[in-house]
Design an enzyme around this catalytic site. Structure first.
Site, PDB file in Angstrom:
ATOM      1  N   HIS A  79      23.851  25.931  32.568  1.00 26.21           N
ATOM      2  CA  HIS A  79      22.504  26.456  32.841  1.00 26.21           C
ATOM      3  C   HIS A  79      22.197  27.681  31.974  1.00 26.21           C
ATOM      4  CE1 HIS A  79      21.906  23.831  36.356  1.00 26.21           C
ATOM      5  NE2 HIS A  79      23.171  24.081  36.640  1.00 26.21           N
ATOM      6  N   ASN A 152      19.063  21.330  41.765  1.00 21.52           N
ATOM      7  CA  ASN A 152      18.765  20.628  40.520  1.00 21.52           C
ATOM      8  C   ASN A 152      17.535  19.753  40.703  1.00 21.52           C
ATOM      9  OD1 ASN A 152      21.057  21.629  39.126  1.00 21.52           O
ATOM     10  ND2 ASN A 152      22.348  20.001  39.940  1.00 21.52           N
TER      11      ASN A 152
END
Length: 709
Positions: A79, A152
């Protein structure tokens, strides 16, 4: 206040007199060192003579360079590339039946939030539109402390147990011997892992679907992935799945388009989020909950503690309980977006964990990561991480400690400090759910985690035909990039063949491996309410009734119809869309009535992949000029290939044939191609209605395939 007279202290300053008006500032904003020492000159280091050696005593030089040398912190392992925004969350009505969390029980409360979106695999310098999972992490600054919902855009994960997390990340990251490929999963090490770990099957279906290439962060669902607990004031526990539902619907790019955007504008998603907020088109999502009683936890045909499984909405509907609005961009990217620290372990009274073995590992891993990335245990004192709830404890010292504690008592219990801070009222304090735990110490998994393929099949079968075609093409592309035959064979024969025979056969033929034998039929689930199809999993069933924030390119040259352009612009903007004029240059373009319009972009600086739809107004002279510009015809042809809405009014219809789309050039209504709206007679009221309908549909998948000649 009179402006300060700049001091002329060097030859460099005397050459930069033209900059002095920009240096005139109120006295309270003068340049200083980190210690507050005023600095009048920052263009030259302190030297022994004009051409002499730089002096070590130049503390301003040393501080400036030292701070520069250390201004980068380690990027996130995953990320790393992200974008974020401030906003608020407000629950619609009290959920006190299920939880005591104040931000979910007080409808009058607007809870500040900071949301970070991200890709997973790539570094900070990778592109936005790669095929990848997207992070959707929300920090709620609640009156009872920070709650971090770290999710997510896909509701399941690759693995069931967190001990495998380093393995899956190492496998999907660039290969260690050559650090390639960046930002993509189409390589041997990732698919080698997939072929050897059957529990990845369900997640692979999602990542190969259009969900992995979203149109924007504003049109992307979010999921908490894990099963959490909600606990009410009486101590009653319910299991819960968290969802974020975008009010603009869930939409995606097409793969060819995503690859081209990565080159044309690698910041496509970042820019889209930033510009939407700046324009006041605030992204909005509703928080959805799937709530399950403890007694019903085992009746759905799979284990709710298994992060590779989802709970179909057809079995347990999603209750929309509140709204998230993102209404402010960060003031500083590093200080906020880069330094924000999300930890799965950050929960508030009324929310608790379950025994999901992936979640249990994340409770440790996220905190451990922040200790390294942000330089120590005091990262919660960084402004973007600081809770709005008051903080009182006996933690002290360490790197980057900002809090200045006073008094003599830094322990509990104490009498020197009057016993402060006092223990919280048990009714208001966080309490772990008193779940009964017993069993032997084992390194094993429950048999309830053994089914790896039924939900992968459910997902694939629930997609529309175009979505299935896209998924197959994605697998053909990804496995086609793998160099080792054994890797391709294992994925096709041991993973895909257990999901769907036709899927496996088509991929096998495309990547040069033996077509697998049909697997034995799976045993039917004993659960009474399992589903064979879940329409909620298909993006084709997302709302398609709005053109809000859709970007439309209007292609013009000298002589365009000012009337037609104005009417289309008015209609599109009334629906919330954005029309940008694209011309041969940025110089003003004259219309057929003599008025001028300045293009926002040129055919050199933009491309059809950056827009949701294309419009060509009439004007014989304008269309004749566009026909001589190859990029203009490419604009139309590319948009048609990507199944986008195309609108041609008046003489603009002549550009259809010039773009090589002769089969639709003679059509004048939606019957031949619902995504191409033509009106040579310039009946603008009807044209606008049809064009808006075509844009709202997002894509015309019936057009899928090569453009007709």
């Amino acid at each position: 206040m009179a402006p300060r007279k700049p001091a002329s202290t060097s030859s460099t300053q005397s050459k930069n007199q033209s900059l002095e008006p920009f240096r005139e500032r109120p006295a309270d904003t003068v340049l200083t060192t980190d210690q507050g020492i005023p600095i009048s000159h920052t263009d030259d280091s302190l030297k022994a003579g004009l051409r002499g050696a730089t002096l070590l005593e130049d503390f301003h030089l040393r501080e400036k360079l030292t701070r520069f040398d250390h201004e980068r912190i380690p990027e996130r392992v995953v990320h790393a590339r992200g974008s974020a925004a401030h906003g608020y969350f407000q629950v619609y009505k009290s959920l006190e039946k299920y939880t005591q969390a104040k931000f979910l029980t007080d409808p009058s409360l607007r809870t500040p939030v900071f949301v970070r979106f991200s890709t997973v695999q790539g570094s900070r310098g990778s592109a936005d539109t790669v095929r990848d999972v997207r992070g959707f992490a929300t920090k709620f600054y609640t009156p009872e402390g920070n709650f971090d919902l770290v999710g997510n855009n896909i509701p399941v994960f690759f693995i069931q147990d967190g001990i495998k997390f380093p393995d899956v990340v190492h496998a999907v990251k660039p290969e260690p011997h050559n650090e390639m490929p960046q930002g993509g999963s189409a390589h041997d090490s990732f698919w080698d892992f997939v072929g050897l770990v059957p529990e990845t099957a369900h997640m692979i279906m999602w990542v190969m679907s259009d969900r992995a290439i979203p149109r924007s962060y504003r049109m992307m669902e979010g999921f908490g992935v894990h099963t959490f607990r909600l606990i009410n004031a009486q101590g009653k526990s319910h299991l819960v799945k968290f969802h974020w539902k975008p009010l603009l619907g869930t939409h995606a790019l097409v793969w060819d388009e995503a690859q081209k955007i990565a080159g044309k504008d690698p910041d496509f998603h970042r820019r889209d989020l930033w510009e939407a907020i700046e324009a006041g088109d605030f992204p909005e999502y509703e928080l959805g909950l799937q709530i399950v009683s403890e007694e019903d936890a085992q009746k759905y045909g799979f284990d709710l503690l298994d992060a590779t499984k989802l709970l179909p909405e057809e079995q347990v509907p999603v209750q929309r309980v509140g709204k998230l609005v993102l209404d402010r961009n960060p003031d500083n990217f590093f200080a906020e977006t880069e330094q924000v620290a999300y930890c799965v372990s950050n929960v508030v009274p009324g929310i608790d964990f379950t025994n999901d073995p992936l979640m249990q590992a994340r409770l440790f891993s996220y905190l451990d990561t922040q200790l390294t990335r942000l330089g120590g245990p005091n990262f919660a004192e960084i402004p973007i991480n600081r809770p709005v709830a008051p903080v009182h404890n006996h933690q002290q010292d360490g790197f980057h400690r900002d809090t200045i504690n006073t008094g003599r008592a830094n322990y509990h219990p104490n009498s020197l400090g009057g016993g402060c801070p006092f223990l919280a009222n048990p009714q208001q304090a966080f309490k772990h759910h008193p779940e009964r735990l017993e069993g032997n110490k084992v390194r094993q998994r429950s048999e309830s985690f053994n089914d790896h393929f039924s939900q992968a099949t459910l997902f694939y079968k629930s997609l529309s035909k175009p979505e299935q075609e896209h998924l197959i093409a994605a697998l053909q592309f990804e496995l086609g990039k793998c160099e080792r035959m054994v890797v391709r064979e294992r994925v096709v024969q041991q993973i895909l063949a257990n999901i769907d025979a036709e899927l496996a056969t088509r991929v096998a033929k495309a990547v040069g491996v033996t077509v697998p034998k049909a697997p034995k039929p799976a045993k039917a689930s004993k659960a009474k309410n399992t589903v064979d199809k879940a329409p909620s999993l298909s993006m084709e069933n997302t709302p398609k009734d709005s053109i809000r924030t859709r970007k439309v390119a209007a292609l013009i040259a000298d002589g365009f119809s000012a009337k037609e352009l104005a009417q289309v612009k008015k209609a599109l903007e009334a629906g919330g869309a954005i029309l940008e004029v694209v011309g041969p240059s940025l110089s003003p373009v004259k219309s057929d009535d003599g008025t001028e319009v300045a293009p926002v972009r040129t055919f050199l600086t933009t491309h059809s992949v950056l827009y949701d739809a294309i419009y060509v107004p009439g004007g014989e002279k304008s269309v004749a000029a566009l026909q001589l510009i190859p990029d203009a015809a490419d604009f139309v042809r590319e948009a048609y290939k990507h199944c986008k809405a195309l609108g041609f009014s008046g003489a603009g219809t002549q550009l259809v044939e010039a773009a090589g789309l002769s089969k639709i050039a003679a059509a004048q209504d939606l019957a031949s191609d619902p995504g191409v709206v033509q009106n040579a007679k310039a009946d603008m009221k009807k044209f606008n209605a049809l064009f808006i309908t075509a844009i709202a549909a997002h894509r015309n998948w019936a057009r899928q395939g090569p453009a007709p000649s």
